[in-house]
Enzyme design. Structure first.
Site, mmCIF file in Angstrom:
data_model
loop_
_atom_site.group_PDB
_atom_site.id
_atom_site.type_symbol
_atom_site.label_atom_id
_atom_site.label_comp_id
_atom_site.label_asym_id
_atom_site.label_seq_id
_atom_site.Cartn_x
_atom_site.Cartn_y
_atom_site.Cartn_z
ATOM 1 N N LYS A 22 5.068 13.327 -6.491
ATOM 2 C CA LYS A 22 4.814 14.406 -5.438
ATOM 3 C C LYS A 22 4.722 13.564 -4.129
ATOM 4 O O LYS A 22 5.135 13.922 -3.229
ATOM 5 C CB LYS A 22 3.426 14.985 -5.627
ATOM 6 C CG LYS A 22 2.834 16.219 -4.633
ATOM 7 C CD LYS A 22 1.540 16.188 -4.612
ATOM 8 C CE LYS A 22 0.678 15.233 -3.744
ATOM 9 N NZ LYS A 22 -0.440 16.081 -3.409
ATOM 10 N N ASN A 23 3.792 12.381 -3.931
ATOM 11 C CA ASN A 23 3.644 11.755 -2.888
ATOM 12 C C ASN A 23 4.708 11.050 -2.520
ATOM 13 O O ASN A 23 4.724 10.735 -1.098
ATOM 14 C CB ASN A 23 2.424 10.725 -3.141
ATOM 15 C CG ASN A 23 1.089 11.451 -3.311
ATOM 16 O OD1 ASN A 23 1.036 12.359 -2.999
ATOM 17 N ND2 ASN A 23 0.181 10.883 -4.252
ATOM 18 N N ARG A 92 -1.932 18.941 3.770
ATOM 19 C CA ARG A 92 -2.151 18.011 4.741
ATOM 20 C C ARG A 92 -0.663 17.425 5.058
ATOM 21 O O ARG A 92 -0.376 17.045 6.185
ATOM 22 C CB ARG A 92 -3.030 16.930 4.264
ATOM 23 C CG ARG A 92 -3.116 15.949 5.170
ATOM 24 C CD ARG A 92 -4.127 14.876 4.618
ATOM 25 N NE ARG A 92 -4.139 13.624 5.388
ATOM 26 C CZ ARG A 92 -4.589 13.670 6.598
ATOM 27 N NH1 ARG A 92 -5.192 14.838 7.173
ATOM 28 N NH2 ARG A 92 -4.638 12.619 7.261
ATOM 29 N N CYS A 116 -6.468 19.383 0.164
ATOM 30 C CA CYS A 116 -7.637 18.973 -0.580
ATOM 31 C C CYS A 116 -8.809 18.619 -0.099
ATOM 32 O O CYS A 116 -8.756 18.091 1.081
ATOM 33 C CB CYS A 116 -7.305 17.560 -1.699
ATOM 34 S SG CYS A 116 -6.488 18.054 -3.241
ATOM 35 N N ASP A 304 -6.484 8.102 -5.965
ATOM 36 C CA ASP A 304 -5.910 8.914 -7.013
ATOM 37 C C ASP A 304 -6.003 8.864 -8.430
ATOM 38 O O ASP A 304 -5.935 10.042 -9.092
ATOM 39 C CB ASP A 304 -4.524 9.289 -6.795
ATOM 40 C CG ASP A 304 -4.404 10.252 -5.281
ATOM 41 O OD1 ASP A 304 -5.121 10.611 -4.818
ATOM 42 O OD2 ASP A 304 -3.347 10.262 -4.905
ATOM 43 N N ILE A 326 -12.160 4.801 -0.525
ATOM 44 C CA ILE A 326 -11.032 5.193 0.238
ATOM 45 C C ILE A 326 -11.365 6.571 1.177
ATOM 46 O O ILE A 326 -11.424 6.785 2.293
ATOM 47 C CB ILE A 326 -9.653 5.297 -0.363
ATOM 48 C CG1 ILE A 326 -9.540 4.219 -1.241
ATOM 49 C CG2 ILE A 326 -8.573 6.226 0.452
ATOM 50 C CD1 ILE A 326 -9.081 3.172 -0.216
#
Length: 417
Positions: A22-23, A92, A116, A304, A326
């Site tokens: 996804k990222n 985002r 998120c 994550d 983070i």
């Protein structure tokens, strides 16, 4: 609205294949704005965020067609330069269209982003970098308005390593005049994947994957075919699923080298990990050992994976300390894990987890994407039945995870609430 019902206590066994990242896919999709014509993106995961990105691109004038895991994006007529609040508010990463639109058309109007709810994730580093490339940036009524006759290369030193900021400026600088140097750049594998597609489009980018990236601007880019890298967070989630159930699974289509920090911690916890012929076998222990972790930018322990690792530590032998360095407000899963009978206390950005011998199934509510995964993992390990509501968060980042887990022997199903 859907929910998941899990009957826990089953050891996972068998084979599972990891979907595309996804990222990585989101910036790859957005990069096609820079290359007018028909781009073909393969190994695309079925995710809500992918659908949102497609809607954003279509709103700008792109024509998008999907066939299975292959998506064709024709950006010939991307002539609109505004990404509206209705689209950007849910994700985002939508703000990444700012740089490509600015580079291609000299102007852009993009709503401030959503996604998120895990703390303040400001885009000031994106805007500061674009301004350094010569853009005139203004914030008007919740929108970023940017203009530039022609972006010009610059030396940009990020105050903190930012994945989105690095991606934003790599794309913008690809068509800028002259040389751009990005210092303290993010080093994530997804940055390398984006540089790969940009370079095959005709960009000149060196150093992706290091903290210094050099970009020499070119006049134009051409469309290409690109395979999205495997999702390292999905792979890591399956690794923890095997560990927390005492299972024995084989994971296909993953790159273990992308997860060195997680692998090290899992092995410390007693998990056996064998990489042979690009298939990773993960064997969980009878009970994991308690291990401390601190989230760090890549190649450190990924934020994550923090929630998933915490779920594992809930049943570990001993006490573990988990520090989140983070994002702020990324312990929202803790209150839900407590419903399973976990023993967790929070002080600032640190959680202390005292392992219990067994979790008990409970009705819980997902609060964000990775928290959703941690609740599934806890449910797999728990006695009795777990019901997880608000799983729309899960659909933002995991492709058919309940079907994949069921294929490994989990008793898990999706039902309508």
């Amino acid at each position: 609205m859907d929910k998941l019902i899990i009957k826990g206590g089953k050891k996972l066994t068998g084979d599972v294949s990891v979907s595309g990242s996804k990222n990585a896919a989101l910036p790859v999709f957005i990069s096609t704005i820079l290359a007018p014509g028909l781009n073909e993106i393969r190994n695309v995961p079925f995710l809500r965020d992918i659908n949102t990105t497609i809607k954003v691109l279509e709103s700008l004038g792109a024509v998008v067609e999907g066939n299975g895991n292959i998506v064709k994006i024709d950006t010939t007529h991307v002539n609109d330069v505004e990404a509206t609040y209705d689209l950007v508010k849910t994700m985002r990463a939508s703000v990444l269209v700012l740089g490509p639109l600015l580079a291609r058309h000299g102007r852009a109007r993009v709503s401030l982003p959503g996604g998120c709810a895990i703390g303040a994730r400001p885009i000031n580093l994106h805007l500061k970098g674009l301004a350094a490339l010569g853009a005139d940036i203004r914030l008007e009524h919740g929108y970023v308005e940017a203009k530039a006759k022609k972006l010009k290369g610059a030396r940009i030193n990020f105050d903190i390593a930012t994945v989105g900021g690095t991606e934003q400026l790599m794309m913008a600088a690809a068509l800028a005049k002259g040389e751009t140097i990005l210092e303290n750049a993010a080093r994530e594998p997804e940055i390398i994947d984006l540089a790969d597609i940009l370079n095959r489009m005709g960009a000149r980018i060196d150093g992706a994957g290091t903290d210094t990236i050099r970009i020499i601007g070119v006049k134009e880019l051409a469309p290409v075919v690109h395979d999205v890298m495997p999702d390292r967070i999905e792979a890591g989630t399956f690794m923890v699923a095997a560990a927390i159930t005492g299972g024995d699974i084989k994971i296909h289509n993953m790159k273990l080298e992308h997860l060195d920090a997680l692998v090290f911690k899992l092995q410390d916890a007693g998990v056996e990990i064998i990489n042979r012929d690009n298939v990773v076998r993960v064997k969980g222990p009878r009970r994991p050992r308690a291990i401390n972790i601190k989230t760090r930018p890549y190649p450190g322990f990924p934020t994550d994976m923090q929630a998933q690792f915490m779920a594992l530590m809930c049943v570990a032998d001993g006490a573990s300390v988990i520090s989140e360095n983070i994002f702020e407000n990324r312990f929202m899963h803790v209150s839900e894990l407590l419903r399973f009978g976990a023993d967790i206390t929070i002080e600032g950005n640190t959680a202390t987890v005292k392992g219990v011998k067994k979790l008990s199934g409970a009705p819980v509510m997902a609060t964000d994407l990775r928290a959703s995964a941690s609740l599934i993992l806890a449910g797999l390990a728990a006695d009795n039945t777990t019901e997880i509501s608000r799983i729309y968060h899960l659909d933002r980042g995991y492709d058919s995870i309940e079907k994949k887990l069921a294929g490994l022997g989990a008793d898990i199903k999706r039902v309508k609430e």
